[in-house]
Design an enzyme around this catalytic site. Structure first.
Site, PDB file in Angstrom:
ATOM      1  N   CYS A 192      41.483  43.338  30.055  1.00 25.26           N
ATOM      2  CA  CYS A 192      42.867  43.581  29.635  1.00 25.26           C
ATOM      3  C   CYS A 192      43.365  44.928  30.136  1.00 25.26           C
ATOM      4  O   CYS A 192      42.585  45.796  30.503  1.00 25.26           O
ATOM      5  CB  CYS A 192      42.957  43.589  28.114  1.00 25.26           C
ATOM      6  SG  CYS A 192      42.547  42.006  27.395  1.00 25.26           S
ATOM      7  N   GLY A 201      44.630  41.272  33.760  1.00 30.53           N
ATOM      8  CA  GLY A 201      44.779  40.105  32.890  1.00 30.53           C
ATOM      9  C   GLY A 201      46.072  39.386  33.177  1.00 30.53           C
ATOM     10  O   GLY A 201      47.136  40.009  33.175  1.00 30.53           O
ATOM     11  N   ASN A 210      41.879  47.336  24.794  1.00 32.32           N
ATOM     12  CA  ASN A 210      41.161  46.684  25.880  1.00 32.32           C
ATOM     13  C   ASN A 210      39.696  46.736  25.500  1.00 32.32           C
ATOM     14  O   ASN A 210      39.171  47.810  25.242  1.00 32.32           O
ATOM     15  CB  ASN A 210      41.405  47.471  27.179  1.00 32.32           C
ATOM     16  CG  ASN A 210      40.440  47.083  28.274  1.00 32.32           C
ATOM     17  OD1 ASN A 210      39.988  45.955  28.344  1.00 32.32           O
ATOM     18  ND2 ASN A 210      40.108  48.026  29.135  1.00 32.32           N
ATOM     19  N   GLY A 211      39.045  45.577  25.427  1.00 30.02           N
ATOM     20  CA  GLY A 211      37.630  45.588  25.088  1.00 30.02           C
ATOM     21  C   GLY A 211      37.237  44.425  24.227  1.00 30.02           C
ATOM     22  O   GLY A 211      37.944  43.414  24.169  1.00 30.02           O
ATOM     23  N   TYR A 220      34.840  45.881  40.739  1.00 29.55           N
ATOM     24  CA  TYR A 220      35.801  44.788  40.833  1.00 29.55           C
ATOM     25  C   TYR A 220      37.082  44.969  40.039  1.00 29.55           C
ATOM     26  O   TYR A 220      38.169  44.699  40.543  1.00 29.55           O
ATOM     27  CB  TYR A 220      35.104  43.494  40.383  1.00 29.55           C
ATOM     28  CG  TYR A 220      36.008  42.292  40.290  1.00 29.55           C
ATOM     29  CD1 TYR A 220      36.489  41.661  41.438  1.00 29.55           C
ATOM     30  CD2 TYR A 220      36.382  41.776  39.055  1.00 29.55           C
ATOM     31  CE1 TYR A 220      37.323  40.557  41.347  1.00 29.55           C
ATOM     32  CE2 TYR A 220      37.216  40.667  38.959  1.00 29.55           C
ATOM     33  CZ  TYR A 220      37.678  40.064  40.106  1.00 29.55           C
ATOM     34  OH  TYR A 220      38.504  38.978  40.017  1.00 29.55           O
ATOM     35  N   ASP A 267      31.086  39.732  49.612  1.00 26.32           N
ATOM     36  CA  ASP A 267      31.879  39.574  48.386  1.00 26.32           C
ATOM     37  C   ASP A 267      31.452  40.670  47.405  1.00 26.32           C
ATOM     38  O   ASP A 267      30.424  41.311  47.589  1.00 26.32           O
ATOM     39  CB  ASP A 267      31.649  38.180  47.776  1.00 26.32           C
ATOM     40  CG  ASP A 267      32.830  37.750  46.896  1.00 26.32           C
ATOM     41  OD1 ASP A 267      33.716  38.583  46.630  1.00 26.32           O
ATOM     42  OD2 ASP A 267      32.858  36.579  46.476  1.00 26.32           O
ATOM     43  N   ASP A 268      32.255  40.868  46.343  1.00 28.95           N
ATOM     44  CA  ASP A 268      31.897  41.925  45.396  1.00 28.95           C
ATOM     45  C   ASP A 268      30.701  41.540  44.536  1.00 28.95           C
ATOM     46  O   ASP A 268      29.892  42.372  44.161  1.00 28.95           O
ATOM     47  CB  ASP A 268      33.100  42.303  44.519  1.00 28.95           C
ATOM     48  CG  ASP A 268      33.756  41.092  43.904  1.00 28.95           C
ATOM     49  OD1 ASP A 268      33.197  40.537  42.959  1.00 28.95           O
ATOM     50  OD2 ASP A 268      34.828  40.687  44.397  1.00 28.95           O
TER      51      ASP A 268
END
Ligand code: SF4
Length: 496
Positions: free
Chosen positions: A8, A34, A106-107, A261, A367-368
């Site tokens: 988020c 998000g 956020n979390g 990422y 890719d990550d």
């Protein structure tokens, strides 16, 4: 990674004029955190709310810009980590008492079920959503209410946050506004989730903003950007005086996946530039690839996040770099189609190969990360169908093997392709000729290049060591159950 996990983003402003426009811009800057729902609440003596499902640009209209008045506001953009993305779970949240408080976070709270029961049994507070911010908000409100004061002093706010830290377990960054009292922000004792604040000089009194990522503050023209530290509370009182206090002294363990990422490359997370990190991750991974003695003709990133690292890998190994997979940005995220076949089709719709860059070549895809492996497998198959001779797959993060309990919907543990498998076994499962991973040590070293003061990290999804130390098998099981239920709801939605 192709949209299998997310988190988020939060923004808060204590301004001088209507803040809706700035909040909207600030949220757009962190939309990548998000895309499920978003909300804004402003305050001008009353709270004004607009929340909805979808992207920021689709939810808010000119009518909201007129209606959401006030020089104070919070915004949130959400990916559901708990709950299945129902409208009532969109943030920010409000309680009327004491004072009237709005809050966004956020979390993820790992003892949510216990808190829900505690709040009801002990304080007759009913949590009406599946969103864990409602638990933090009610605990905070209860702590404030117990202080029975009409005008809040900084000490009272600090004490209330102390109460939150004692009761709420997990990883969370929070921003809140207490009506007519002041603005509050705090970061969990381990500082797992990022949170920054900045200042904008305006006339007589400065404006302040708080956000998940520095890019949000840059876009809104806020400067003098600082981190809210792990276990620190920040209170901006009604006279705009700033009070900060570090009230928890646990080791600071920021989430390593932010640099891999989640965060935008132009953000700084705990003073470490994300772009620099990704370039260095490419450089360290190039050293690993070199050890494998592979014959590689071309380096191809999986767009978009892998580009910065892939360019560096090609430069360091003196190889050709080609953007041979073209992404259609306007296609929905693959995670809304959980079934394997749907995922394959989605990858095909989302990525189109440039065959001439792949035919007859030994291709190194970058890719990550690799989560379930389904998306990687579909991409490898696509490249083979273009006539590639060999397909190697390099991930610039270490193998993901454990679920995240701090807010990232990383899938259930049984779904990690690297769970109980070495890189060669992963290669077999995803159909690659070779899989090369970054080591966890290298990932940590890279972040430390940007900030030597960071000594410890959360890397639990890689090594299973949860820094908060209170992640029991029951908690893991409950989270797994939640995620399975959420996946089933998503599957139902995709079938409808
Ligand atoms: S478990 Fe992984 S994704 Fe979750 S907070 Fe820790 S490092 Fe970040």
């Amino acid at each position: 990674m192709s949209g299998e996990s997310n988190m988020c983003g939060i923004v808060g402003i204590y301004g001088n004029e209507d803040v809706f426009k700035d909040l909207h811009q600030g949220l757009l800057a962190i939309q990548h955190r998000g895309q499920d729902s978003a909300g804004i609440i402003t305050y001008d003596g009353r709270f004004h709310t607009k929340k909805g499902n979808g992207l920021v640009q689709d939810i808010f209209t000119a009518e909201h810009a007129l209606r959401l008045r006030g020089n104070i506001g919070l915004g949130h953009t959400r990916y559901p980590t708990v709950g299945g993305g129902r409208g009532e779970d969109a943030q920010p949240f409000l309680v009327n008492s004491p004072f009237g408080i709005m809050m966004a976070h956020n979390g993820n709270v790992i003892n949510y079920a216990q808190l829900k029961k505690f709040l009801f049994d002990k304080h007759h507070r009913l949590l009406n959503s599946d969103n864990d911010v409602e638990a933090i908000l009610n605990i905070f409100a209860q702590e404030l209410a117990e202080q029975k004061t009409k005008a809040l002093k900084p000490q009272a706010v600090i004490k209330a946050v102390e109460g939150v830290f004692q009761k709420v377990k997990g990883g969370y960054s929070v921003v809140a506004y207490i009506a007519e009292q002041g603005f509050v922000a705090f970061r969990d004792p381990y500082g797992i989730k990022p949170l920054v604040y900045g200042k904008r000089e305006e006339g007589r009194s400065p404006s302040y903003a708080i956000a998940s990522e520095s890019v949000s503050l840059n876009i809104m023209n806020f400067a003098d950007i600082k981190n809210v530290e792990a276990g620190q509370v920040l209170f901006i009182d009604r006279n705009r005086r700033i009070h900060t206090r570090k009230i928890a002294h646990c080791p600071h363990t920021p989430c390593l996946f932010e640099w891999v990422y989640f965060a935008r490359p132009d953000s700084f997370i705990d003073n470490v530039n994300v772009y620099d990190c990704r370039v260095h991750l490419g450089s360290f991974l190039a050293d690993e690839i070199k050890k494998q003695n592979l014959k590689i003709d071309v380096v191809v990133p999986v767009p978009d996040s892998a580009r910065d690292a892939a360019i560096e890998i090609a430069r360091k190994l003196n190889l050709k770099y080609r953007e041979a997979l073209v992404k259609n940005r306007y296609i929905g995220r693959t995670f809304i189609m959980p079934a394997d076949q749907a995922r394959k089709t989605s990858v095909r719709h989302k990525l189109n190969p440039i065959t001439s860059e792949l035919v007859g070549k030994n291709v190194l895809l970058v890719d990550d990360s690799i989560v379930r492996g389904n998306t990687s497998k579909a991409i490898i198959q696509l490249v083979r169908e273009c006539g590639a001779k060999k397909v190697y797959f390099a991930a610039y993060s270490p193998p993901l093997r454990f679920p995240c309990v701090y807010g990232i919907d990383m899938q259930t543990k049984t779904e990690f392709v690297a769970r109980g498998a070495d890189p060669d076994q992963v290669a077999e499962k995803i159909g690659a000729d070779k899989v090369i991973y970054q080591s966890l040590e290298s990932l940590k070293k890279v972040v430390q290049l940007g900030n030597k003061k960071l000594e410890d990290f959360c890397g639990a999804c890689f090594d299973g060591i949860y820094p908060t130390g209170d992640v029991t098998p029951e908690i893991l099981e409950a989270i797994e159950k939640d995620r399975k239920a959420a996946q089933e709801r998503q599957l139902e939605l995709s079938i409808q």
